[in-house]
Enzyme design. Structure first.
Site, mmCIF file in Angstrom:
data_model
loop_
_atom_site.group_PDB
_atom_site.id
_atom_site.type_symbol
_atom_site.label_atom_id
_atom_site.label_comp_id
_atom_site.label_asym_id
_atom_site.label_seq_id
_atom_site.Cartn_x
_atom_site.Cartn_y
_atom_site.Cartn_z
ATOM 1 C CB SER A 183 1.209 11.070 -3.416
ATOM 2 O OG SER A 183 2.444 11.669 -3.768
ATOM 3 C CG HIS A 203 -3.011 10.720 -2.031
ATOM 4 N ND1 HIS A 203 -3.366 10.007 -3.154
ATOM 5 C CD2 HIS A 203 -2.184 11.715 -2.461
ATOM 6 C CE1 HIS A 203 -2.780 10.524 -4.215
ATOM 7 N NE2 HIS A 203 -2.051 11.567 -3.826
ATOM 8 C CE LYS A 259 -4.810 12.541 -5.988
ATOM 9 N NZ LYS A 259 -4.362 13.772 -6.638
#
Length: 428
Positions: free
Chosen positions: A207, A235, A266
């Site tokens: 990240s 991610h 996200k």
């Protein structure tokens, strides 16, 4: 005692002595400490209120800024179709479930999303958790037992670390990306504790650095040493791999990674998380994970948001293509300006600033004045190596070319002002 008489307390309205436990809190907030100094200088960058968020742009302190600090990779948080899906879910189901999935908190909407995610990821089953953080905590705690050994990359996200801490298993940490070190630990475990089951766990995309985990090598080690492998694709799902299916798909290894976890905060513009894998594995976690059994289930609006984002991801592949074009453009642009962006491979592009935290805070403040919002990251709870600061930038498919050039020009001006670029002193 005489009738009607009452005794006054010997000491009234005297504050009890403060427990020494709180001494560290006062030291933390002291005027000479980092928080106190940065606030006094007007440079404190955290917990800043965002007054309006339109995806690629936002309003902070009453001014319009380009948002280059969000994990809204597909740019869907403000999409009218997504918002309408959330509104319809509230109208049908209300605002919350008021209970755990185990008891009264399972909606048909939850079951639909689990089925959709399992199909999307090419797995037999999926399980939802109320946050991404809880997903890794709950999966690691739920699947491991006493005498097991967890092998964890030292740069893994804090939620993985928390999962190893609540697990009854032992944790052996290997140096970041150091597969030779991991191999030595696996050999040691095989020799000294052959009866122990083994689990390797790692971020799929890290990240802070934006680096992709060496999944093929990890798969090979896991299979050689009879270890399970978990990829945390917070991610990565919705970002990399075929159709946005994550880091295993990026390498064409979906069938050889037993468990993938990810978050909805996200690319999926919501809140919550999921894990997917073989049916029996997921059902075991569903019945053994405290974080799943004893937490309220995802609110219906959040579930509906994810379902609609999944629809859009499947129907609009241009978003992934654009995201990768943007990421390459920004990495090249920063490097051309003289910045160090490490070995970023994803829409996360870290920009190294230097060693002084107050300089980093001033850099962030100057960028905000230039109309660009990013995330300043200092050596806090292991987020970056000690003695190093970065501006963590991240991008979404809805950034325009004009947005990107404005970000690069703002960094160039502020970088020159602070001597981060232009003097040959870019730090690694």
């Amino acid at each position: 005692m005489i009738q009607g008489e009452h005794l006054e307390p010997a000491v009234a309205n005297v504050r009890a002595p403060e427990p020494s436990l709180f001494d560290k809190t006062h030291a933390f907030m002291a005027p000479g400490a980092l928080i106190g100094r940065s606030r006094a200088a007007g440079l404190y960058p955290y917990f800043r209120a965002i007054e309006r968020n339109e995806g690629a742009c936002a309003v902070v302190d009453g001014r319009n800024v380009i948002m280059a600090g969000s994990n809204n990779y597909l740019g869907l948080t403000g999409d009218p179709r997504v918002k309408e899906a959330a509104i319809r879910a509230v109208e049908q189901y209300g605002t919350g479930c008021t209970g755990s999935r185990f008891l009264n908190g399972t909606l048909d909407l939850h079951l639909e999303l689990e089925s959709r995610l399992a199909n999307f990821m090419g797995k037999e089953s999926a399980i939802l958790f109320s946050t991404g953080y809880m997903t890794n905590m709950g999966v690691i705690q739920g699947i491991t037992s006493k005498n097991d050994i967890i092998f964890s990359d030292k740069d893994n996200h804090a939620c993985i670390v928390a999962g190893t801490q609540v697990s009854p298993a032992d944790t052996w940490r290997y140096r970041h990306f150091d597969l030779k070190h991991l191999r030595r630990l696996l050999v040691k475990a095989e020799a000294e504790r052959p009866e122990s089951d083994r689990l390797i766990v790692t971020d799929g995309v890290f990240s802070m650095s934006g680096r992709i985990a060496p999944v093929p090598e990890l798969v090979a080690l896991a299979e050689e040493f009879d270890a399970a492998l978990i990829l945390d694709d917070a991610h990565a799902v919705g970002v990399i791999g075929r159709g946005g299916r994550g880091s295993a798909a990026y390498f064409g290894l979906e069938d050889r990674v037993p468990i993938t976890t990810a978050t909805f905060s996200k690319s999926f513009s919501s809140l919550g998380g999921f894990a997917c894998g073989d049916h029996d594995v997921i059902e075991y976690i569903r019945h053994m994970s405290s974080a799943h059994i004893f937490s309220a289930s995802m609110p219906p609006s959040c579930v509906a948001t994810v379902l609609k984002c999944l629809d859009i991801l499947e129907q609009e592949p241009w978003r992934l293509k654009r995201l990768w074009e943007i990421s390459a453009y920004m990495r090249d642009g920063f490097r051309a300006a003289g910045f160090n962006v490490w070995d970023s491979e994803a829409p996360i592009v870290p920009v190294v600033i230097g060693r002084e935290m107050m300089t980093a805070f001033q850099f962030w403040t100057d960028l905000l004045e230039e109309g660009v919002f990013v995330n300043p990251v200092v050596p806090w709870r292991g987020a970056v190596p000690r003695g190093l600061t970065i501006m963590r930038t991240s991008y979404m498919s809805t950034h325009t070319d004009e947005h990107l050039d404005t970000i690069l020009e703002a960094f160039r001006r502020v970088g020159l002002r602070h001597g981060v670029v232009g003097n040959g002193m870019v730090e690694h």
